[in-house]
Enzyme design. Sequence first.
Site, mmCIF file in Angstrom:
data_model
loop_
_atom_site.group_PDB
_atom_site.id
_atom_site.type_symbol
_atom_site.label_atom_id
_atom_site.label_comp_id
_atom_site.label_asym_id
_atom_site.label_seq_id
_atom_site.Cartn_x
_atom_site.Cartn_y
_atom_site.Cartn_z
ATOM 1 N N GLY A 289 0.854 -1.192 0.000
ATOM 2 C CA GLY A 289 0.000 0.000 0.000
ATOM 3 C C GLY A 289 0.883 1.232 0.000
ATOM 4 N NE ARG A 290 3.744 2.740 5.506
ATOM 5 C CZ ARG A 290 3.023 3.337 6.464
ATOM 6 N NH1 ARG A 290 2.986 4.644 6.539
ATOM 7 N NH2 ARG A 290 2.370 2.620 7.362
ATOM 8 N NE ARG B 109 1.455 7.677 8.151
ATOM 9 C CZ ARG B 109 2.728 7.905 8.370
ATOM 10 N NH1 ARG B 109 3.264 9.077 8.127
ATOM 11 N NH2 ARG B 109 3.497 6.942 8.832
ATOM 12 C CE1 TYR C 270 -0.639 4.569 13.398
ATOM 13 C CE2 TYR C 270 -0.136 5.778 11.390
ATOM 14 C CZ TYR C 270 -0.873 4.823 12.063
ATOM 15 O OH TYR C 270 -1.826 4.130 11.386
ATOM 16 C CB CYS D 284 -9.766 23.454 19.992
ATOM 17 S SG CYS D 284 -10.327 24.889 19.089
ATOM 18 C CD GLU D 285 -8.297 17.220 20.388
ATOM 19 O OE1 GLU D 285 -7.501 16.693 21.187
ATOM 20 O OE2 GLU D 285 -9.458 16.837 20.201
HETATM 21 C C1 LIG Z 1 -2.251 -2.525 5.837
HETATM 22 C C2 LIG Z 1 -2.096 -3.823 5.145
HETATM 23 C C3 LIG Z 1 -1.311 -3.906 3.985
HETATM 24 C C4 LIG Z 1 -0.533 -2.745 3.417
HETATM 25 O O1 LIG Z 1 0.513 -2.326 4.224
HETATM 26 P P1 LIG Z 1 1.534 -1.215 3.655
HETATM 27 O O2 LIG Z 1 2.456 -0.973 4.767
HETATM 28 O O3 LIG Z 1 0.727 -0.019 3.306
HETATM 29 O O4 LIG Z 1 2.212 -1.804 2.468
HETATM 30 C C5 LIG Z 1 -1.276 -5.109 3.329
HETATM 31 N N1 LIG Z 1 -1.953 -6.202 3.795
HETATM 32 C C6 LIG Z 1 -2.702 -6.151 4.907
HETATM 33 C C7 LIG Z 1 -3.421 -7.361 5.360
HETATM 34 C C8 LIG Z 1 -2.799 -4.960 5.623
HETATM 35 O O5 LIG Z 1 -3.539 -4.932 6.745
#
Ligand SMILES: *Cc1c(COP(=O)(O)O)cnc(C)c1O
Length: 421
Positions: free
Chosen positions: A277-278, A314, A318, A346-347
């Site tokens: 994803g990331r 984020r 985190y 306001c935090e």
């Molecule tokens: C969040 C997630 C991903 C993606 O993680 P990235 O760090 O964004 O690559 C892939 N598989 C599962 C099951 C996830 O929960």
Amino acid sequence: MDHFLYRDGILHAEDVALPEIAAAVGTPFYCYSTATLERHFRLFQEALNPLPNLVCFAMKSNSNQAVLRTLANLGAGMDVVSGGEYLRAKAAGVPGDRIVFSGVGKTRAEMRQALAGGIRQFNVESEPELMALSEIADGLGLTAPIAIRVNPDVDAKTHEKIATGKSENKFGIPIARAREVYALAASLPGIEVVGIDVHIGSQLTDLEPFHQAYAKVAELTSVLRAEGHDIRRLDLGGGLGIPYERSNSAPPLPLEYGQLIKDTLGHLDCEIEIEPGRLISGNAGILVSEVIYVKEGEGRDFLILDAAMNDLMRPSLYGAHHDIVPVVEPAAAAETRGFDVVGPVCETGDTFAKQRALPHLSPGDLVAFRSAGAYGAVMASEYNTRPLVPEVLVKGDQFAVIRPRPTFDEIINRDTIPSWL
Ligand SMILES: *Cc1c(COP(=O)(O)O)cnc(C)c1O
């Protein structure tokens, strides 16, 4: 590498100057680069080549329809974690046989929906889930293809809120119990075992935890095959990290990650699925914001922006770092000083960075948060009745608003007043 670069002293997204978008859309807004999205997706495909593979974009990182369509056009699969994401993937044109369904808490309604609409595989995380899926699929006269998510008990060495592969995490089935659960799966009606799934966490900056996890998956593949299970797919999850701080050392590249997969699992004659994803969306997006005030406090100067924690969570969630850069390129020799960069909410938690070295900035100047394309817009809210932050997609010299900013009337009219008031 991304496509947000200074040209003639102005930060551009591909060939479009960011002030041009700001003038058209207003601030704050997210801006994504098509070329970066495409490049990152292809890097993974090339890294796995020639193994048979499907790169499933983890769309929880960025689920805008235009982003999904961009990737779907390249043949991407999708990793979904809810019925809503499943519908988004379908709406973006992704066929069911390219959608994998992950997540610890799939409801029966979500299972029914995905089975009826077509699904490549469910990644099953517990025995109760397996029993429910069997019952639903059998009831519909269908077969649910499954992989069981095993928890390999490795330390991903990442932030505790995004580590998922230790035995104390809520995810998956302990690898030591895998044989038992696969035997159960094989005995159930409406269930077809197709593979093994593992995902150990997010923002991993070292290949070693992947190495440990994938070696365990290789061993488990042999064990399960010997017991008669037709293991033909390995879903290796996502999690490869990105460089949030340009000045720091770079995390491993997709090519090195692909080589590790080939080395540990390439001999098993399985189709490989990965769920990044990331690494696909993170550096493909920025958040652009305007300076409202520069406030000189006692011993501390504050840069007050028109973006806030509701737009980009984020840092407050985190303690995450995002590089912040002025849209007008500062002179090479420009002096910097430390600012606390904050939003108007306001935090006290509405703080993006403390004592961040920045050049001189004035009200009305634009700044960009880098690496904001993943887990940015998808986590945004309307806290403080701040309209949901808009999203813009750039391709070459074109840009389009891919999610408009709602009007205050739209926001207020979503509420309804009961008849007794
Ligand atoms: C969040 C997630 C991903 C993606 O993680 P990235 O760090 O964004 O690559 C892939 N598989 C599962 C099951 C996830 O929960």
